[in-house]
Design a protein around this motif. Structure first.
Motif, PDB file in Angstrom:
ATOM      1  N   MET A  64      33.450  46.806  42.943  1.00 36.83           N
ATOM      2  CA  MET A  64      34.691  46.054  42.714  1.00 36.83           C
ATOM      3  C   MET A  64      34.507  45.066  41.568  1.00 36.83           C
ATOM      4  O   MET A  64      35.409  44.880  40.755  1.00 36.83           O
ATOM      5  CB  MET A  64      35.129  45.310  43.974  1.00 36.83           C
ATOM      6  N   ARG A  65      33.350  44.442  41.522  1.00 32.99           N
ATOM      7  CA  ARG A  65      33.084  43.477  40.454  1.00 32.99           C
ATOM      8  C   ARG A  65      33.090  44.172  39.098  1.00 32.99           C
ATOM      9  O   ARG A  65      33.604  43.653  38.119  1.00 32.99           O
ATOM     10  CB  ARG A  65      31.737  42.803  40.721  1.00 32.99           C
ATOM     11  N   THR A  66      32.548  45.386  39.044  1.00 36.56           N
ATOM     12  CA  THR A  66      32.518  46.158  37.807  1.00 36.56           C
ATOM     13  C   THR A  66      33.914  46.620  37.397  1.00 36.56           C
ATOM     14  O   THR A  66      34.271  46.586  36.218  1.00 36.56           O
ATOM     15  CB  THR A  66      31.592  47.390  37.980  1.00 36.56           C
ATOM     16  N   GLU A  67      34.711  47.039  38.387  1.00 41.42           N
ATOM     17  CA  GLU A  67      36.050  47.569  38.106  1.00 41.42           C
ATOM     18  C   GLU A  67      37.095  46.476  37.923  1.00 41.42           C
ATOM     19  O   GLU A  67      38.203  46.744  37.459  1.00 41.42           O
ATOM     20  CB  GLU A  67      36.483  48.493  39.253  1.00 41.42           C
ATOM     21  N   PHE A  68      36.751  45.257  38.268  1.00 38.00           N
ATOM     22  CA  PHE A  68      37.709  44.151  38.289  1.00 38.00           C
ATOM     23  C   PHE A  68      38.452  43.990  36.968  1.00 38.00           C
ATOM     24  O   PHE A  68      39.681  43.924  36.936  1.00 38.00           O
ATOM     25  CB  PHE A  68      36.985  42.857  38.659  1.00 38.00           C
ATOM     26  N   SER A  69      37.719  43.927  35.862  1.00 37.55           N
ATOM     27  CA  SER A  69      38.374  43.649  34.575  1.00 37.55           C
ATOM     28  C   SER A  69      39.346  44.745  34.165  1.00 37.55           C
ATOM     29  O   SER A  69      40.316  44.480  33.453  1.00 37.55           O
ATOM     30  CB  SER A  69      37.330  43.415  33.479  1.00 37.55           C
ATOM     31  N   ASN A  70      39.119  45.977  34.614  1.00 40.01           N
ATOM     32  CA  ASN A  70      40.061  47.060  34.312  1.00 40.01           C
ATOM     33  C   ASN A  70      41.287  47.013  35.215  1.00 40.01           C
ATOM     34  O   ASN A  70      42.380  47.432  34.821  1.00 40.01           O
ATOM     35  CB  ASN A  70      39.382  48.420  34.462  1.00 40.01           C
ATOM     36  N   GLN A  71      41.123  46.522  36.442  1.00 39.96           N
ATOM     37  CA  GLN A  71      42.224  46.512  37.405  1.00 39.96           C
ATOM     38  C   GLN A  71      43.105  45.278  37.285  1.00 39.96           C
ATOM     39  O   GLN A  71      44.271  45.318  37.660  1.00 39.96           O
ATOM     40  CB  GLN A  71      41.683  46.596  38.834  1.00 39.96           C
ATOM     41  N   VAL A  72      42.545  44.173  36.797  1.00 43.17           N
ATOM     42  CA  VAL A  72      43.289  42.921  36.749  1.00 43.17           C
ATOM     43  C   VAL A  72      43.396  42.469  35.301  1.00 43.17           C
ATOM     44  O   VAL A  72      42.447  41.925  34.731  1.00 43.17           O
ATOM     45  CB  VAL A  72      42.603  41.830  37.608  1.00 43.17           C
ATOM     46  N   GLU A  76      49.918  39.118  37.750  1.00 48.08           N
ATOM     47  CA  GLU A  76      50.591  39.956  38.753  1.00 48.08           C
ATOM     48  C   GLU A  76      49.650  40.986  39.381  1.00 48.08           C
ATOM     49  O   GLU A  76      49.932  41.521  40.448  1.00 48.08           O
ATOM     50  CB  GLU A  76      51.808  40.684  38.143  1.00 48.08           C
ATOM     51  N   ASP A  77      48.536  41.255  38.717  1.00 46.40           N
ATOM     52  CA  ASP A  77      47.569  42.218  39.250  1.00 46.40           C
ATOM     53  C   ASP A  77      46.681  41.623  40.349  1.00 46.40           C
ATOM     54  O   ASP A  77      45.981  42.360  41.040  1.00 46.40           O
ATOM     55  CB  ASP A  77      46.651  42.741  38.130  1.00 46.40           C
ATOM     56  N   TYR A  78      46.705  40.285  40.484  1.00 45.16           N
ATOM     57  CA  TYR A  78      45.819  39.651  41.459  1.00 45.16           C
ATOM     58  C   TYR A  78      46.133  39.995  42.913  1.00 45.16           C
ATOM     59  O   TYR A  78      45.219  40.358  43.656  1.00 45.16           O
ATOM     60  CB  TYR A  78      45.781  38.133  41.269  1.00 45.16           C
ATOM     61  N   PRO A  79      47.372  39.861  43.369  1.00 43.50           N
ATOM     62  CA  PRO A  79      47.616  40.163  44.798  1.00 43.50           C
ATOM     63  C   PRO A  79      47.183  41.572  45.220  1.00 43.50           C
ATOM     64  O   PRO A  79      46.512  41.712  46.256  1.00 43.50           O
ATOM     65  CB  PRO A  79      49.123  39.923  44.962  1.00 43.50           C
ATOM     66  N   HIS A 133      40.534  32.299  31.884  1.00 38.97           N
ATOM     67  CA  HIS A 133      40.605  32.985  30.596  1.00 38.97           C
ATOM     68  C   HIS A 133      42.052  33.353  30.237  1.00 38.97           C
ATOM     69  O   HIS A 133      42.445  33.309  29.069  1.00 38.97           O
ATOM     70  CB  HIS A 133      39.733  34.246  30.633  1.00 38.97           C
ATOM     71  N   LEU A 134      42.839  33.708  31.245  1.00 34.90           N
ATOM     72  CA  LEU A 134      44.258  34.023  31.019  1.00 34.90           C
ATOM     73  C   LEU A 134      45.088  32.758  30.802  1.00 34.90           C
ATOM     74  O   LEU A 134      46.295  32.842  30.609  1.00 34.90           O
ATOM     75  CB  LEU A 134      44.827  34.800  32.211  1.00 34.90           C
ATOM     76  N   LEU A 182      45.657  33.184  50.370  1.00 30.48           N
ATOM     77  CA  LEU A 182      44.823  33.000  49.182  1.00 30.48           C
ATOM     78  C   LEU A 182      45.675  32.673  47.959  1.00 30.48           C
ATOM     79  O   LEU A 182      45.320  31.797  47.162  1.00 30.48           O
ATOM     80  CB  LEU A 182      43.974  34.250  48.923  1.00 30.48           C
ATOM     81  N   VAL A 183      46.794  33.367  47.825  1.00 34.90           N
ATOM     82  CA  VAL A 183      47.709  33.091  46.708  1.00 34.90           C
ATOM     83  C   VAL A 183      48.270  31.674  46.836  1.00 34.90           C
ATOM     84  O   VAL A 183      48.344  30.926  45.857  1.00 34.90           O
ATOM     85  CB  VAL A 183      48.832  34.149  46.644  1.00 34.90           C
ATOM     86  N   ALA A 184      48.629  31.267  48.055  1.00 39.47           N
ATOM     87  CA  ALA A 184      49.167  29.927  48.285  1.00 39.47           C
ATOM     88  C   ALA A 184      48.135  28.850  47.962  1.00 39.47           C
ATOM     89  O   ALA A 184      48.496  27.755  47.496  1.00 39.47           O
ATOM     90  CB  ALA A 184      49.647  29.785  49.730  1.00 39.47           C
ATOM     91  N   LEU A 185      46.866  29.143  48.191  1.00 40.07           N
ATOM     92  CA  LEU A 185      45.810  28.182  47.884  1.00 40.07           C
ATOM     93  C   LEU A 185      45.715  27.929  46.379  1.00 40.07           C
ATOM     94  O   LEU A 185      45.497  26.799  45.938  1.00 40.07           O
ATOM     95  CB  LEU A 185      44.467  28.721  48.406  1.00 40.07           C
TER      96      LEU A 185
END
Length: 194
Positions: A64-72, A76-79, A133-134, A182-185
């Motif tokens: 997941m850590r490796t794929e993270f930058s491609n998925q997010v 809006e990609d976070y949730p 970064h965003l 988590l989003v609310a936090l």
């Protein structure tokens, strides 16, 4: 499916449902209809099974850590990413729930869990660094570390609530609610001009 994978799959289910302390190798062999010798060919004991499952979990977190930058790539990609992360935590929830049972007297399991926890922290830090970064976060760097740690603790605690429900619909609802928490936090710290 080979017996090793069958043992791991059933053990994961049983450990999640009953807790590692309440599952025996005899129960595993009986439910799989295999001889104890067949199980011991692959695993010396229940702790070896748990160790293999912790390693599987760690490898999944690393993927997941490796794929993270491609998925997010946007906020809006976070949730959806958080939901997939929560689902993974839920899949291996016995590791997070039965921590004391896993690490007491088992140095190998303690090391494996320590590595897993560091993988989770690294993934979590990467997610917050990416938000920064965003230019989506409006928070001091030191406070960002606390926010990241708090979000991880909430995610782990929220997943542990799955032990109190029995059906998949409730599991899915609890995971979605966990993502909402988590989003609310993070919400108060989002940069509204980004």
């Amino acid at each position: 499916m080979r017996n090793r994978e069958r043992v791991l799959n059933l053990s994961l289910t049983l450990f999640n449902q009953q807790g590692i302390a309440h599952v025996s190798t005899l129960q595993i062999t009986t439910e799989l209809d295999i001889s104890p010798g067949n199980l011991y060919y692959h695993f010396r004991n229940k702790e070896d099974i748990a160790k293999a499952l912790v390693q599987e979990f760690d490898q999944a977190i690393c993927r997941m850590r490796t794929e993270f930058s491609n998925q997010v790539t946007t906020l809006e990609d976070y949730p959806p990413f958080l939901l997939s992360l929560m689902a993974l935590l839920a899949q291996y929830r016995f590791v997070l729930r039965d921590l004391e049972t896993l690490v007491l007297g088992e140095p190998d399991l303690k090391r494996n869990f320590s590595h897993l926890y560091n993988s989770l922290k690294t993934l979590n830090k990467r997610m917050f660094d990416h938000l920064d970064h965003l230019d989506a976060l409006n928070i001091e760097k030191e406070d960002q570390k606390f926010l990241a740690d708090n979000s991880l603790m909430i995610a782990i605690g929220w997943v542990n609530q799955l032990s109190m429900v029995s059906n998949e619909q409730e599991h899915a609802m609890i995971l979605r609610q966990g993502v909402s928490r988590l989003v609310a936090l993070v919400q108060p710290h989002l940069n509204t001009t980004a």
